[in-house]
Enzyme design. Structure first.
Site, PDB file in Angstrom:
ATOM      1  N   GLY A 110      51.678  43.203  57.654  1.00 45.88           N
ATOM      2  CA  GLY A 110      50.413  42.826  58.278  1.00 45.88           C
ATOM      3  C   GLY A 110      49.381  43.930  58.395  1.00 45.88           C
ATOM      4  N   SER A 111      49.408  44.880  57.438  1.00 44.92           N
ATOM      5  CA  SER A 111      48.420  45.967  57.542  1.00 44.92           C
ATOM      6  C   SER A 111      46.997  45.420  57.340  1.00 44.92           C
ATOM      7  CB  SER A 111      48.723  47.078  56.540  1.00 44.92           C
ATOM      8  OG  SER A 111      48.533  46.626  55.224  1.00 44.92           O
ATOM      9  N   ASN A 112      46.851  44.429  56.480  1.00 46.30           N
ATOM     10  CA  ASN A 112      45.513  43.824  56.315  1.00 46.30           C
ATOM     11  C   ASN A 112      45.103  43.091  57.574  1.00 46.30           C
ATOM     12  OD1 ASN A 112      44.224  44.028  53.503  1.00 46.30           O
ATOM     13  ND2 ASN A 112      46.388  43.696  53.047  1.00 46.30           N
ATOM     14  N   LEU A 183      53.374  34.329  52.115  1.00 48.67           N
ATOM     15  CA  LEU A 183      54.133  34.070  50.892  1.00 48.67           C
ATOM     16  C   LEU A 183      54.436  32.599  50.596  1.00 48.67           C
ATOM     17  CD1 LEU A 183      56.497  37.162  50.795  1.00 48.67           C
ATOM     18  CD2 LEU A 183      54.322  36.780  49.644  1.00 48.67           C
ATOM     19  N   ASN A 200      41.931  34.035  50.507  1.00 52.57           N
ATOM     20  CA  ASN A 200      43.151  34.803  50.218  1.00 52.57           C
ATOM     21  C   ASN A 200      42.764  36.121  49.555  1.00 52.57           C
ATOM     22  OD1 ASN A 200      45.972  35.330  49.831  1.00 52.57           O
ATOM     23  ND2 ASN A 200      45.755  34.701  47.691  1.00 52.57           N
ATOM     24  N   HIS A 202      44.284  38.833  46.726  1.00 44.12           N
ATOM     25  CA  HIS A 202      45.324  39.002  45.712  1.00 44.12           C
ATOM     26  C   HIS A 202      45.237  40.438  45.191  1.00 44.12           C
ATOM     27  CE1 HIS A 202      48.213  37.626  42.768  1.00 44.12           C
ATOM     28  NE2 HIS A 202      47.556  38.359  41.877  1.00 44.12           N
ATOM     29  N   ASP A 243      46.337  30.990  43.307  1.00 40.74           N
ATOM     30  CA  ASP A 243      45.407  32.069  42.934  1.00 40.74           C
ATOM     31  C   ASP A 243      44.255  31.582  42.056  1.00 40.74           C
ATOM     32  OD1 ASP A 243      47.106  33.873  44.245  1.00 40.74           O
ATOM     33  OD2 ASP A 243      48.305  34.167  42.445  1.00 40.74           O
ATOM     34  N   GLU A 272      42.012  47.143  49.670  1.00 46.85           N
ATOM     35  CA  GLU A 272      42.051  45.914  50.484  1.00 46.85           C
ATOM     36  C   GLU A 272      41.548  46.196  51.898  1.00 46.85           C
ATOM     37  OE1 GLU A 272      45.724  43.488  48.452  1.00 46.85           O
ATOM     38  OE2 GLU A 272      46.165  44.668  50.212  1.00 46.85           O
TER      39      GLU A 272
HETATM   40  C1  GRF Z   1      48.597  42.650  50.123  1.00 47.23           C
HETATM   41  O1  GRF Z   1      48.763  43.535  49.089  1.00 47.23           O
HETATM   42  C2  GRF Z   1      47.885  41.414  49.666  1.00 47.23           C
HETATM   43  O2  GRF Z   1      47.082  41.618  48.554  1.00 47.23           O
HETATM   44  C3  GRF Z   1      49.006  40.493  49.288  1.00 47.23           C
HETATM   45  O3  GRF Z   1      50.033  40.794  50.218  1.00 47.23           O
HETATM   46  C4  GRF Z   1      49.906  42.123  50.668  1.00 47.23           C
HETATM   47  C5  GRF Z   1      49.971  42.111  52.167  1.00 47.23           C
HETATM   48  O4  GRF Z   1      50.094  43.382  52.684  1.00 47.23           O
HETATM   49  N1  GRF Z   1      48.564  39.135  49.264  1.00 47.23           N
HETATM   50  P1  GRF Z   1      50.067  43.635  54.254  1.00 47.23           P
HETATM   51  O5  GRF Z   1      51.201  42.828  54.873  1.00 47.23           O
HETATM   52  O6  GRF Z   1      48.732  43.218  54.753  1.00 47.23           O
HETATM   53  O7  GRF Z   1      50.299  45.104  54.412  1.00 47.23           O
END
Ligand code: GRF
Length: 288
Positions: A110-112, A183, A200, A202, A243, A272
């Site tokens: 969940g870093s994003n 996922l 989303n 990608h 996608d 990202e």
């Molecule tokens: C990211 O690389 C995103 O592009 C993909 O899943 C990854 C999630 O990374 N869909 P995080 O859990 O946000 O670190």
């Protein structure tokens, strides 16, 4: 040209046809109604040109929009055109953007999600209101509790086969869904409940290296194996195909000969984190 429009509006070919019919019927109806009104108010060749011009402007600016909505209703396209009208009114400053409530769906660390939450923390109109995950051990759930954001842990079977979660998410007033490393394939019922409101990210330059099975490390491995000189990120709307929806944003990184899937993943992640929150903010503001 038609394909481009279909992509731009993210609609099926049948819906595109109905939208084009709406525009065509609206155009000719406006012309006929304008003529009718002109004679009804008694305008003729002798009428001062300014009055005629004002009437024409009034019909184009207001009449057209009203007729458009009525025709759209008959073609079953009211929601599409209502969004279109709202966009125009928002641009004109007539209506303010509504409050948006985001749900972030994630299955991993969940870093994003964390970057998005931080970026929007004090935002006036956008609020991250829910974190959804299918994995009880996902790091994103710890992030949610650190930021005091409610969570929803979903069961895969129920998610794929029933309307239960769609109702829960709707009842919480969620307006937009953000996928950030989620996922599971989003089921059609959720996509239909949130048409053009699911985004989303990608970790590659779609349409290359997308589709079923192309996630995380698999993507970076494939990019390196193919000897690509560049990779990147794609932020796109979500539709029924993997996608596939309309691309909102892409950014690139160089791939060096000594890159491994891990080093490439790190570079892509940085990209990202830099862009996803900003693109979300822009897109949500435009579509609220
Ligand atoms: C990211 O690389 C995103 O592009 C993909 O899943 C990854 C999630 O990374 N869909 P995080 O859990 O946000 O670190």
């Amino acid at each position: 040209m038609l394909n481009k429009l279909q992509q731009k509006w993210n609609v099926s070919s049948v819906q595109l046809l109905l939208i084009l019919c709406t525009f065509a019927v609206t155009g000719s109806s406006t012309a006929v109604i304008s003529r009718y009104i002109t004679s009804w108010v008694g305008f003729d060749e002798q009428t001062f040109w300014l009055w005629k011009l004002l009437l024409r402007i009034f019909m184009l600016v207001f009449g057209y929009q009203v007729i458009l909505m009525i025709v759209a209703f008959f073609f079953g396209q009211f929601p599409f055109f209502w969004n279109y009208e709202k966009k125009i009114l928002r641009r004109m400053g007539v209506i303010k953007p509504g409050k948006a409530k985001l749900a972030i769906f994630a299955s991993g660390k969940g870093s994003n999600a964390e970057k998005i939450i931080q970026f929007l923390e004090n935002h006036n109109n956008i609020h991250v209101s829910l974190i959804v995950s299918n994995k009880p051990t996902a790091g994103v759930l710890d992030i949610a509790s650190r930021f005091n954001i409610p969570t929803l842990l979903i069961d895969r079977k129920k998610f794929m086969e029933s309307d239960e979660y769609v109702q829960i998410i709707k009842n919480q007033g969620i307006t937009h869904i953000i996928l950030a490393g989620f996922l599971l394939k989003v089921p059609d019922n959720l996509i239909q409940a949130y048409t053009n409101k699911i985004v989303n990210i990608h970790p590659a330059l779609l349409p290359a290296y997308g589709g079923k099975g192309m996630y995380g490390e698999h993507v970076h491995q494939a990019v390196i194996q193919a000897g690509e000189k560049e990779s990147g990120i794609t932020i796109h709307l979500v539709d029924e195909e993997y996608d596939h929806g309309k691309t909102l944003f892409q950014a690139k990184v160089e791939v060096f000969p000594n890159d491994t899937p891990d080093t490439l993943a790190e570079k892509v992640h940085r990209l990202e984190h830099e862009h996803y929150p900003k693109v979300i903010e822009k897109w949500v503001s435009r579509t609220s």
